[in-house]
Design an enzyme around this catalytic site. Structure first.
Site, PDB file in Angstrom:
ATOM      1  N   ASP A 307      17.416 -39.284 -36.539  1.00  8.49           N
ATOM      2  CA  ASP A 307      18.320 -39.438 -35.394  1.00  8.49           C
ATOM      3  C   ASP A 307      17.871 -38.623 -34.182  1.00  8.49           C
ATOM      4  OD1 ASP A 307      20.555 -40.312 -34.008  1.00  8.49           O
ATOM      5  OD2 ASP A 307      21.863 -38.746 -34.804  1.00  8.49           O
ATOM      6  N   GLU A 310      15.308 -40.392 -29.277  1.00  7.90           N
ATOM      7  CA  GLU A 310      14.902 -41.124 -28.045  1.00  7.90           C
ATOM      8  C   GLU A 310      13.866 -40.323 -27.263  1.00  7.90           C
ATOM      9  OE1 GLU A 310      18.103 -40.747 -29.108  1.00  7.90           O
ATOM     10  OE2 GLU A 310      17.980 -42.740 -29.984  1.00  7.90           O
ATOM     11  N   ASP A 385      25.486 -45.621 -31.822  1.00 12.74           N
ATOM     12  CA  ASP A 385      26.905 -45.278 -31.672  1.00 12.74           C
ATOM     13  C   ASP A 385      27.730 -46.373 -31.010  1.00 12.74           C
ATOM     14  OD1 ASP A 385      26.016 -42.950 -32.749  1.00 12.74           O
ATOM     15  OD2 ASP A 385      26.149 -41.778 -30.914  1.00 12.74           O
TER      16      ASP A 385
HETATM   17  C1  GLC Z   1      24.528 -39.219 -33.185  1.00 17.03           C
HETATM   18  C2  GLC Z   1      24.304 -40.332 -34.190  1.00 17.03           C
HETATM   19  C3  GLC Z   1      25.498 -40.428 -35.110  1.00 17.03           C
HETATM   20  C4  GLC Z   1      25.727 -39.076 -35.778  1.00 17.03           C
HETATM   21  C5  GLC Z   1      25.896 -37.971 -34.735  1.00 17.03           C
HETATM   22  C6  GLC Z   1      25.958 -36.582 -35.363  1.00 17.03           C
HETATM   23  O1  GLC Z   1      25.569 -39.539 -32.322  1.00 17.03           O
HETATM   24  O2  GLC Z   1      24.042 -41.553 -33.568  1.00 17.03           O
HETATM   25  O3  GLC Z   1      25.291 -41.422 -36.065  1.00 17.03           O
HETATM   26  O4  GLC Z   1      26.866 -39.147 -36.576  1.00 17.03           O
HETATM   27  O5  GLC Z   1      24.799 -38.000 -33.834  1.00 17.03           O
HETATM   28  O6  GLC Z   1      24.809 -36.300 -36.069  1.00 17.03           O
END
Ligand code: GLC
Length: 601
Positions: A307, A310, A385
């Site tokens: 995650d 980007e 998200d």
């Molecule tokens: C980002 C991710 C989400 C995750 C959050 C906390 O917003 O896209 O899926 O729950 O970070 O890690």
């Protein structure tokens, strides 16, 4: 027929793996201008349909809007947005003379698809350093198949990754995870995975586990696995700056983090506070970062989600900041904004390449938020998200075939919606679509309403829908593996299966899945059913919550079909059959010897 044109000095993204001879002269389609960066302009006929662009906003037919490929962490996916987390620069113009274009360029690319002028497709980028692939084919589907062949085989997940997963930002302790496991098992709702969001880590440090909350992590992983549940931890891009933290110290010592103009480690703020970004575009650094996944694999972990890649940076304007740090690629210093779209791809590639070294031949579950074409060989993606909005259920459906065109087969959205409070009916309807998406995961943001399938009183309806996934699972996994091995699509627009059918071309809310079935989920609040278009005679099947199902033959044409909240609708093509197995609590417990065939009348 694929032609490759080279402009300027392109950066090697390694999106395309097949060797293709360079074509000299002007592209066979469109008009190229190098006056201001690079621009290609193509004329579109009135009835041409435009496909592709993977993780992008709006319809399956991209015509009529403007899209910008520039990986962006924007959690408000409203209709006016032009960029999401992925950059998938493959577009197909389907009409009397179908062709596709792939713009292999790692920074911002703008696709004006009849937005400024309804008959003109204009693709542009700032610098004329790129590979342009022009693909001609008999049909849009043929163009897609040719493209898929040159970008290499799509990632194949382990079978358990086709099970259902529960996630939530905010699970912290063993007790939290046990509560979820108990909630599912006690209610007899199938479950294969519980996702660990950032709170499992020590102070949000990658490749650490909070010792107070997980005093003996390997035994906890085993305890869950013995119950048929895999724990799937998140890994974030930013590495916390903290003395004594070995990932940080090693990275600095070896020069493996992105640098600023003065060659010091570049500092960006993410969840842990100040962090450095591993320079995953640098081969050695990529190997080094990937090797760290071993720390969790040794403790029994078999899957991850990558995650914030980007990469996300807090409290700044990322678009400006991307000009302030650098990668080191083959000894050359390259400013991040020039290769921006490759970061998530290479973070996931780091993991994928490492898995091969750590346990050769074993399949790991891996998916990422940010991506570029090429990453599809190393993992899948989730679409980030979204919100608990009915419109996002439909957006989820529309993105699926487009993602497949760009190589991404293991895909799915946060079922029920990530941001905002879900509702019982929205979650049920969204799960009924999720039954068919390779990644089937319920995920929600911190602070939102509890969204696990057992949180809404009577759990029977949820059990029925998720059980349907397990009844179809051996079939769906087979379709998936076949699609990956044959560079084919798992989800197709109806027009790819019925190219001569005038109605099929316009259908934006039904999909073909594999060669046998069509899906048509209900995506409107309070709807007791929906209108559906059948391009041929089909068997309409509804899966009920008691393990039974109904069958009805419907003629080619338009129909209104009733679908109750607890039912999963599905259509089988004439002459085709699909196998069903008895439901199970997890993938390992599925008894494939008990197959029953439905369809083919
Ligand atoms: C980002 C991710 C989400 C995750 C959050 C906390 O917003 O896209 O899926 O729950 O970070 O890690």
């Amino acid at each position: 027929m694929i032609r490759k044109y080279i402009f300027g000095e392109p950066f090697e993204t390694e999106a395309v793996v097949e060797k293709i001879q360079e074509e000299k002269g002007l592209p066979s389609h469109g008009e190229v201008s190098l006056e201001k960066g690079f621009t290609i302009t193509c004329h579109m006929e009135e009835n041409d349909i435009v496909y592709g662009l993977g993780e992008a906003n709006r319809g399956i037919n991209k015509r009529g809007y403007c899209y910008v490929s520039y990986c962006t962490d924007d959690p408000y996916h409203t209709e006016d947005k032009r960029s999401f987390y992925g950059a998938h620069n493959f577009i197909v113009v389907s009409g009397s003379n179908p062709f596709g274009l792939f713009i292999d360029y790692p920074s911002k690319v703008t696709f004006d698809v009849g937005y400024s002028d309804q008959d003109v497709l204009t693709i542009s980028c700032e610098r004329a350093d790129l590979y342009l692939y022009v693909i001609e084919g008999e049909s849009a589907y043929d163009v897609v198949r040719q493209f898929r062949r040159i970008i290499g085989r799509s990632y194949i997940p382990p079978k358990f990754a086709f099970g259902f997963g529960q996630s939530r930002w905010g699970y912290r302790t063993e007790t939290d995870f046990r509560t979820v496991a108990d909630g599912y098992r006690k209610n007899r709702i199938p479950l294969d995975m519980i996702y660990m969001d950032i709170d499992y880590m020590q102070d949000y440090k990658d490749f650490t586990v909070n010792k107070d909350n997980f005093p003996d992590f390997p035994s906890f992983v085993k305890e869950m696995k013995d119950r048929g549940i895999r724990l799937i931890p998140i890994i974030d891009a930013g590495v916390k700056i903290e003395e004594g933290y070995s990932v940080y110290e090693e990275g600095v010592e070896r020069g493996y983090f992105c640098k600023d103009e003065k060659d010091s480690e570049y500092v960006a703020e993410v969840w842990p506070g100040d962090t450095h970004f591993p320079d995953v575009l640098n081969k050695e650094a990529r190997k080094w970062f990937g090797d760290h996944y071993r720390y969790l694999i040794r403790q029994g972990i078999e899957g991850f989600w990558n995650d914030m890649n980007e990469p996300t940076m807090f409290h700044c304007d990322p678009k400006e900041e991307y000009k302030n740090f650098y990668h080191c690629v083959d000894g050359k210093k390259i400013r991040h904004d020039r290769v921006h779209n490759l970061y998530g791809y290479n973070m996931t590639r780091a993991a994928g390449e490492a898995f091969e070294r750590i346990e050769p031949g074993k399949r790991f579950l891996m998916f990422s938020r940010s991506s570029y074409v090429g990453m599809h060989r190393y993992g899948g993606i989730w679409t980030g998200d979204n919100h608990s909005w009915w419109s996002h259920l439909l957006l989820n459906l529309k993105m699926l075939p487009s993602l497949n065109m760009c190589g991404f087969l293991y895909v799915g959205a946060d079922l029920g919606g990530f941001g905002g409070d879900t509702t019982r009916d929205l979650l049920l309807r969204w799960l009924a679509l999720g039954v068919f998406t390779p990644l089937m995961r319920n995920h929600a943001a911190l602070g939102t309403r509890q969204q696990e399938a057992y949180q809404f009183g009577d759990t029977e309806d949820f059990r029925g829908i998720i059980e349907t996934r397990y009844r179809l699972l051996p079939y769906l996994y087979r379709v998936y593996v076949k699609a990956a091995l044959e560079d084919d699509m798992y989800f197709k627009p109806l027009a790819f299966a019925y190219p001569e059918d005038g109605f099929a071309k316009e259908v934006e809310d039904q999909l073909m899945l594999g060669d046998e079935i069509m899906i048509a989920p209900v995506y409107l609040q309070n709807a007791g059913g929906r209108y559906v278009y059948l391009p041929e005679r089909m068997m309409f099947v509804k899966f009920w919550k008691d393990g039974q199902h109904s069958e009805q033959i419907l003629e080619k044409g338009h129909h209104y079909v009733e679908v109750a909240l607890h039912e999963v609708p599905l259509f089988i093509r004439e002459g085709k059959q699909i196998p069903l197995v008895p439901a199970a609590q997890c993938v390992e417990e599925i008894d494939e010897t008990e197959e029953e065939l439905i369809g083919s009348w």
